[in-house]
Write a protein that holds these residues in place. Structure first.
Motif, PDB file in Angstrom:
ATOM      1  N   THR A 236      52.887  37.404  39.744  1.00 42.19           N
ATOM      2  CA  THR A 236      51.837  37.205  38.778  1.00 42.19           C
ATOM      3  C   THR A 236      50.544  36.846  39.496  1.00 42.19           C
ATOM      4  OG1 THR A 236      53.370  36.358  37.140  1.00 42.19           O
ATOM      5  CG2 THR A 236      51.156  35.689  36.895  1.00 42.19           C
ATOM      6  N   SER A 237      49.410  37.100  38.865  1.00 43.61           N
ATOM      7  CA  SER A 237      48.132  36.768  39.482  1.00 43.61           C
ATOM      8  C   SER A 237      47.478  35.606  38.753  1.00 43.61           C
ATOM      9  CB  SER A 237      47.178  37.954  39.365  1.00 43.61           C
ATOM     10  OG  SER A 237      47.749  39.071  39.955  1.00 43.61           O
ATOM     11  N   HIS A 238      46.731  34.808  39.491  1.00 45.39           N
ATOM     12  CA  HIS A 238      45.977  33.710  38.879  1.00 45.39           C
ATOM     13  C   HIS A 238      44.503  34.139  38.820  1.00 45.39           C
ATOM     14  CE1 HIS A 238      44.102  29.819  38.297  1.00 45.39           C
ATOM     15  NE2 HIS A 238      45.293  29.305  38.047  1.00 45.39           N
ATOM     16  N   PRO A 239      43.826  33.937  37.667  1.00 46.03           N
ATOM     17  CA  PRO A 239      42.437  34.407  37.555  1.00 46.03           C
ATOM     18  C   PRO A 239      41.531  33.854  38.658  1.00 46.03           C
ATOM     19  CG  PRO A 239      43.224  33.536  35.450  1.00 46.03           C
ATOM     20  CD  PRO A 239      44.314  33.294  36.443  1.00 46.03           C
ATOM     21  N   VAL A 262      47.612  38.972  34.320  1.00 44.43           N
ATOM     22  CA  VAL A 262      46.785  37.842  34.754  1.00 44.43           C
ATOM     23  C   VAL A 262      46.636  36.841  33.595  1.00 44.43           C
ATOM     24  CG1 VAL A 262      44.652  39.215  34.490  1.00 44.43           C
ATOM     25  CG2 VAL A 262      44.629  37.242  35.946  1.00 44.43           C
ATOM     26  N   PRO A 263      47.512  35.817  33.609  1.00 47.08           N
ATOM     27  CA  PRO A 263      47.564  34.877  32.492  1.00 47.08           C
ATOM     28  C   PRO A 263      46.264  34.111  32.287  1.00 47.08           C
ATOM     29  CG  PRO A 263      49.529  34.692  33.855  1.00 47.08           C
ATOM     30  CD  PRO A 263      48.566  35.542  34.609  1.00 47.08           C
ATOM     31  N   PHE A 264      45.859  33.930  31.001  1.00 46.42           N
ATOM     32  CA  PHE A 264      44.645  33.130  30.745  1.00 46.42           C
ATOM     33  C   PHE A 264      44.992  31.774  30.144  1.00 46.42           C
ATOM     34  CE2 PHE A 264      44.014  33.359  26.116  1.00 46.42           C
ATOM     35  CZ  PHE A 264      44.859  34.402  25.761  1.00 46.42           C
TER      36      PHE A 264
HETATM   37  N1  SAM Z   1      51.646  31.390  37.904  1.00 51.87           N
HETATM   38  C1  SAM Z   1      51.363  32.010  36.678  1.00 51.87           C
HETATM   39  C2  SAM Z   1      49.962  31.615  36.232  1.00 51.87           C
HETATM   40  O1  SAM Z   1      49.513  30.562  36.532  1.00 51.87           O
HETATM   41  O2  SAM Z   1      49.313  32.328  35.554  1.00 51.87           O
HETATM   42  C3  SAM Z   1      52.360  31.660  35.600  1.00 51.87           C
HETATM   43  C4  SAM Z   1      53.771  31.397  35.963  1.00 51.87           C
HETATM   44  S1  SAM Z   1      54.675  30.516  34.715  1.00 51.87           S
HETATM   45  C5  SAM Z   1      56.167  30.362  35.527  1.00 51.87           C
HETATM   46  C6  SAM Z   1      54.904  31.736  33.472  1.00 51.87           C
HETATM   47  C7  SAM Z   1      54.288  31.396  32.152  1.00 51.87           C
HETATM   48  O3  SAM Z   1      55.050  30.437  31.470  1.00 51.87           O
HETATM   49  C8  SAM Z   1      52.905  30.781  32.220  1.00 51.87           C
HETATM   50  O4  SAM Z   1      51.897  31.738  32.402  1.00 51.87           O
HETATM   51  C9  SAM Z   1      52.770  30.043  30.926  1.00 51.87           C
HETATM   52  O5  SAM Z   1      52.168  30.826  29.932  1.00 51.87           O
HETATM   53  C10 SAM Z   1      54.222  29.743  30.563  1.00 51.87           C
HETATM   54  N2  SAM Z   1      54.507  28.308  30.691  1.00 51.87           N
HETATM   55  C11 SAM Z   1      54.596  27.580  31.807  1.00 51.87           C
HETATM   56  N3  SAM Z   1      54.835  26.287  31.511  1.00 51.87           N
HETATM   57  C12 SAM Z   1      54.899  26.209  30.164  1.00 51.87           C
HETATM   58  C13 SAM Z   1      55.107  25.150  29.253  1.00 51.87           C
HETATM   59  N4  SAM Z   1      55.284  23.902  29.651  1.00 51.87           N
HETATM   60  N5  SAM Z   1      55.118  25.436  27.923  1.00 51.87           N
HETATM   61  C14 SAM Z   1      54.925  26.706  27.491  1.00 51.87           C
HETATM   62  N6  SAM Z   1      54.714  27.741  28.308  1.00 51.87           N
HETATM   63  C15 SAM Z   1      54.691  27.497  29.622  1.00 51.87           C
END
Ligand code: SAM
Ligand code: SF4
Length: 453
Positions: A236-239, A262-264
């Motif tokens: 995954t990418s970070h903005p 790319v998660p926001f």
């Molecule tokens: N590293 C990526 C980023 O920062 O964009 C995301 C990786 S995370 C393992 C995958 C997704 O799980 C996140 O983008 C977020 O939307 C969701 N997530 C992580 N922790 C969460 C939480 N405590 N509650 C709900 N969703 C969560």
């Protein structure tokens, strides 16, 4: 006859790939995979603790396997994030559990198995040493999937977003050496792999902590030159780590597929600050704009969280506004789920479950329409599809993905598996496309345009 192992995997692609790594190591201990727990000599539950109620899920899975332990003496292990977090607690709460394999302990699996097989001694390995380089697994003897393969290029994360458990269960960022990654890709190409997907929590920060190492865009450039590989993806990418050079790679590298995840997380600057994301809504929108100007055919997908502590109606409206402005190809949306040990659990104003649920439903309704419209834009176009094999729905259909990562089903001979096929899109659905093989030119790809609606 050799022994059999059954692996049950929860969570993301990184976990799926960790399960593949475990299976590879177990091959050397003469274990072959089975999809039937009742015929297994070893059961491994590979867990995820990013959201929901992971511990409960693990205990209920363990409950299901208890009878097999009693009947056949099956060895049982728990791996992944819950193993990392719970450690010895799991062993003391579940007396019939044999092994706890933390997120960094996968390469130790053969030793742990040897120990329990020889002396009956249980093991719990949950150490994470930030100084230790990423521990690799021996290269696969044969591909697990003949067309595509994941490659983990980094472990852990340095961002410490306030809602996220990852840095606690996967440790700080540790990148693998580029030399090793390139060797692995070459090896996979020799075994007939056509598409690689580079994995990490934050792949675009690749190499930052290693002095003299390639950066992510340079790594892509090297992989692009490997003969036999037809497609490259990453997630995954970070903005905040989305550089200008990386954005340009989407138009410059012929094998890099036009898709970025790319998660926001939120459209509200106030919430983004509390989440410790390190960017604002307008920063994110500028990145999207730049991506689309540089590579008009790019598909953009994202993650969003609703109901983060303190999220007001106004904040939620900002999130909806961002979704309607960007018009993502697809969106993974989650209700905020408190994670033990993270900062956000301590925050006041936790949002009521009912409100979270309502916001999630509203958001998903809006996105569903957008996803369908985005897919409909492709009707009549000719797409490059990597044929992956028979579709599960029909034995006359093949299934594959466009460069923009959309699933396409079309009639075709099984011999086409592993090749790039031109497919004309005849019908769009919310989660897939229908098409037919054509001999016309691709109308999308590097030169095409997209995102106009
Ligand atoms: N590293 C990526 C980023 O920062 O964009 C995301 C990786 S995370 C393992 C995958 C997704 O799980 C996140 O983008 C977020 O939307 C969701 N997530 C992580 N922790 C969460 C939480 N405590 N509650 C709900 N969703 C969560
Ligand atoms: Fe978690 Fe991603 Fe934030 Fe890292 S960047 S802490 S993995 S949400």
């Amino acid at each position: 006859m050799g022994k059999r192992v059954y692996v049950e995997t929860y969570g993301c692609q990184m976990n799926e790939h960790d399960s593949e790594r475990m299976l590879r190591l177990l091959e050397d201990c003469h274990y072959s995979e089975t999809n039937k727990p009742e015929e297994a000599d070893l059961i491994l539950i590979n867990t995820c603790s990013v959201r929901e109620k992971p511990e409960q899920k693990v205990y209920s899975a363990l409950g299901r396997f208890k009878k097999l332990k009693e009947k056949r003496g099956t060895l049982i292990g728990v791996a992944g994030c819950v193993a990392q977090q719970e450690g010895n607690r799991l062993l003391s709460r579940v007396p019939y559990l044999d092994m706890v394999v933390g997120t960094d302990a996968i390469p130790l699996l053969p030793q742990l198995i040897g120990k329990i097989e020889c002396s009956g001694e249980k093991s719990c390995e949950t150490g994470i040493n930030p100084e230790r380089p990423y521990l690799t697994t021996p290269l696969p003897l044969r591909p697990f999937d003949k067309i595509k393969s994941y490659i983990t290029i980094m472990q852990g994360c340095d961002h410490f977003c306030s809602f996220c458990i990852v840095p606690y269960v996967r440790g700080r960022q540790r990148s693998r050496s580029s030399q090793e990654i390139i060797e692995e890709v070459r090896h996979l190409a020799r075994m007939g792999i056509k598409e690689v997907c580079l994995l990490g929590q934050n792949v675009n920060a690749y190499g930052k902590e290693l002095e003299g190492e390639l950066d992510f865009a340079e790594l892509l450039l090297r992989i692009n030159a490997i003969e036999g590989i037809e497609r490259i993806r990453f997630t995954t990418s970070h903005p905040a780590d989305l550089s200008e050079v990386l954005t340009r790679a989407f138009s410059d590298l012929d094998k890099l597929c036009e898709h970025i995840h790319v998660p926001f997380q939120s459209g509200s600057d106030r919430v983004l600050r509390k989440m410790r994301r390190g960017y604002t809504k307008s920063f994110y929108l500028e990145k999207v704009d730049h991506l689309r100007k540089t590579c008009p055919s790019i598909a953009i997908t994202s993650d969003v969280i609703v109901g983060f502590p303190g999220e007001e109606e106004e904040d939620f409206k900002e999130t909806l506004d961002l979704i309607q402005t960007v018009r993502f190809d697809d969106l993974f949306s989650f209700k905020y789920s408190p994670r033990k040990g993270t900062r956000a659990v301590q925050f006041d104003a936790q949002v009521e479950e009912r409100v979270k649920q309502d916001r999630l439903a509203t958001l998903q309704g809006i996105q569903k329409e957008i996803t369908l419209q985005k897919n409909q834009v492709l009707e009549g176009s000719t797409q490059e599809v990597l044929a992956e094999g028979r579709s599960k729905q029909s034995d006359r259909d093949l299934t594959g993905r466009t460069r923009s990562n959309k699933v396409v089903n079309f009639e075709g001979d099984l011999n086409l598996t592993g090749t790039l096929v031109p497919v004309r899109i005849t019908r769009a659905y919310p989660h897939s496309l229908r098409g037919e093989i054509t001999d016309s030119e691709f109308t999308f790809g590097k030169g095409g345009s997209y995102g106009a609606i």
